[in-house]
Design a protein around this motif. Structure first.
Motif, short mmCIF file in Angstrom:
data_model
loop_
_atom_site.label_atom_id
_atom_site.label_comp_id
_atom_site.label_asym_id
_atom_site.label_seq_id
_atom_site.Cartn_x
_atom_site.Cartn_y
_atom_site.Cartn_z
N UNK A 1 0.88 -1.16 -0.02
CA UNK A 1 0.16 0.05 0.02
C UNK A 1 0.92 1.14 -0.10
N UNK A 2 1.90 1.19 0.89
CA UNK A 2 2.85 2.41 0.83
C UNK A 2 3.82 2.32 -0.55
N UNK A 3 3.80 1.40 -1.24
CA UNK A 3 4.42 1.48 -2.45
C UNK A 3 3.34 2.05 -3.55
N UNK A 4 2.16 1.69 -3.42
CA UNK A 4 1.03 2.42 -4.31
C UNK A 4 1.02 3.86 -4.04
N UNK A 5 0.75 4.24 -2.75
CA UNK A 5 0.62 5.39 -2.41
C UNK A 5 1.93 6.52 -2.21
N UNK A 6 3.23 6.03 -2.29
CA UNK A 6 4.36 6.63 -2.33
C UNK A 6 4.80 7.15 -3.78
N UNK A 7 3.75 7.88 -4.35
CA UNK A 7 4.04 8.24 -5.90
C UNK A 7 3.45 9.68 -5.79
N UNK A 8 3.89 10.72 -6.47
CA UNK A 8 3.50 12.07 -6.47
C UNK A 8 2.02 11.89 -7.01
N UNK A 9 1.10 12.47 -6.20
CA UNK A 9 -0.30 12.77 -6.51
C UNK A 9 -1.20 11.43 -6.05
N UNK A 10 -0.64 10.22 -5.63
CA UNK A 10 -1.34 9.06 -5.17
C UNK A 10 -1.39 8.99 -3.79
N UNK A 11 -1.13 9.83 -3.12
CA UNK A 11 -1.08 9.66 -1.65
C UNK A 11 -2.34 9.40 -0.97
N UNK A 12 -3.43 9.92 -1.61
CA UNK A 12 -4.92 9.81 -0.92
C UNK A 12 -5.61 8.72 -1.74
N UNK A 13 -5.13 8.08 -3.00
CA UNK A 13 -5.87 7.14 -3.52
C UNK A 13 -6.16 5.90 -2.76
N UNK A 14 -7.30 5.64 -2.84
CA UNK A 14 -7.47 4.22 -2.12
C UNK A 14 -6.98 3.01 -2.76
N UNK A 15 -6.53 2.08 -1.89
CA UNK A 15 -6.01 0.68 -2.35
C UNK A 15 -6.64 -0.37 -1.65
N UNK A 16 -8.00 -0.79 -2.73
CA UNK A 16 -8.91 -1.90 -2.52
C UNK A 16 -8.34 -2.95 -2.32
N UNK A 17 -7.19 -3.35 -2.99
CA UNK A 17 -6.67 -4.55 -3.25
C UNK A 17 -6.52 -5.30 -1.89
#
Length: 442
Positions: A367-383
């Motif tokens: 989840x940190x990998x997914x949200x650790x991108x510019x502009x993705x910090x608050x993107x849900x991680x449903x998986x």
């Protein structure tokens, strides 16, 4: 450092020599002005005009055979004889000490790393501070500044200053430009290679416990301090990724963003370390296929092994980091993108059925990998919720103790293995089918 905050207190009248409170306790007294949650857990003292013979006669216990530090017989706090240091060898241990009674408080403070750590407090007058190198002013100015040219004699200070930066940056502290230059000079000298893996890991572990551990590695990268001990991390910087999925582009920046996000989710050093190292394989991606990174997961496992071997990290951290490098991308897939047997393959590989905690740990990293991108910090991680649903159903099945059934017990080992596998696949497939049905009506 003494770790007995509740120890019996004492006054200057108790001991027949002059001594002063020094180090972190004095520094943190001033830092409490900016953060009242800072607690003073340890107190250390410097002794003026005494000797090892006198300290031992008074019942103090010496710490190390040749080191002039002693434990108080009641409080167990550390009392160090005032000393001068002279560089005669390489690395952290290349010093000889002079603990003559003539060594002054100011001379002892001069050998310390930063001005904020070179303030003394008089126990006979708690409002009196001896601050010959303007540490109090640097605290007010939020500056981490070296004291003298002797700073360069101890290469470990590169990592210590980076750690203090990671620890106090949230208060607004920065590293003085003159100190940055000193740190760069040490990195260029080759002296970092003379440090022990144990000391490097100790500083790294402490840095990973701070509020902003990503700044530890950011500063080391800035001054050229990664190449000797963290080359796998160094090689990530400057390597591009597809802008569509990684607006930050740079693999090194991405890894620090992932560490930053993981720090918000957990205080565990193991997970934070894995967040930092999950993409090491991208540092060795062939130029011909950039900015894609096919196969970086497999390549990353060996690089993690090399890094952990060099740092002598604990085994449990090493094992989790290898799993993270190999499998983190599998947790990003949408539920319909993998088959039931692939889900089982991943769960088996991460040893979920032996250590269920491994799934939760790897989901935090992913989840940190997914949200650790510019502009993705608050993107849900449903998986992650889907993986937890699979784990829940598998756990319910395992708790029913199906393998105690007489029919199962009559099977040979290979038949048992295949039966368990097929039952688990069926459970996962049921979850997949349920998800598909549910989504038709959303």
């Amino acid at each position: 450092m003494s770790r007995n905050p509740s120890a019996q207190k004492h006054t200057a009248k108790d001991l027949p020599f002059v001594y002063y409170k020094v180090g972190g306790a004095v520094r943190d007294f001033f830092l409490q002005k900016y953060d009242n949650n800072i607690t003073i857990k340890e107190r250390d003292w410097v002794v003026i005009g005494s000797s090892s013979k006198q300290m031992l006669a008074l019942g103090f216990t010496q710490v190390g055979k040749n080191f002039p530090v002693f434990l108080h017989p009641k409080t167990k706090e550390e009392y160090a004889l005032a000393r001068l240091e002279k560089k005669q060898g390489k690395g952290y241990h290349g010093f000889v000490f002079d603990t003559a009674k003539s060594v002054t408080l100011e001379e002892d403070l001069l050998r310390r790393d930063l001005t904020i750590n070179a303030i003394a407090q008089d126990p006979t007058n708690p409002n009196k501070f001896i601050d010959p190198y303007n540490g109090i002013e640097d605290i007010h100015n939020k500056q981490l500044r070296h004291i003298s040219n002797a700073f360069e004699e101890d290469p470990l200070r590169v990592f210590r200053v980076a750690r203090f930066y990671a620890r106090f940056a949230y208060l607004g502290f920065t590293v003085a430009p003159s100190t940055i230059k000193k740190m760069q000079s040490i990195c260029q000298s080759g002296e970092l290679n003379n440090l022990s893996a144990e000391r490097i890991w100790q500083e790294t572990q402490l840095a990973l416990q701070t509020r902003s551990p990503q700044l530890f590695f950011h500063l080391l990268h800035k001054i050229g301090g990664l190449k000797d001990w963290f080359p796998e991390i160094q090689h990530l910087f400057g390597v591009p990724q597809p802008a569509r999925w990684h607006p930050e582009i740079d693999c090194g920046i991405h890894s620090l963003l992932v560490l930053e996000h993981a720090t918000k989710m957990t205080t565990r050093v193991a997970i934070r370390f894995c967040a930092l190292t999950h993409d090491l394989g991208k540092g060795t991606t062939p130029q011909a296929i950039l900015p894609s990174h096919h196969g970086h997961e497999q390549r990353g496992v060996k690089l993690v092994e090399n890094l952990c071997e060099r740092l002598k990290t604990p085994k449990h951290i090493r094992n989790l980091a290898k799993l993270s490098a190999r499998w983190h991308t599998h947790f990003h897939h949408r539920y319909q993108e993998m088959k039931a047997d692939t889900y089982l393959k991943v769960l088996t590989a991460i040893k979920y059925f032996q250590t269920p905690q491994s799934l939760e740990d790897l989901l935090i990293i992913s989840e940190s990998d997914s949200k650790g991108r510019t502009g993705f910090r608050y993107t849900p991680y449903p998986s992650k919720h889907f993986w937890y649903k699979i784990a829940e159903k598998l756990s319910q099945f395992e708790q029913s103790k199906p393998y105690n059934h007489p029919d199962f017990q009559q099977l040979n080992n290979e038949q048992k293995k295949q039966t368990i596998k097929q039952q688990r696949i069926a459970i996962i497939q049921h979850v997949l089918d349920s998800k598909k049905v549910k989504n038709r009506f959303i």
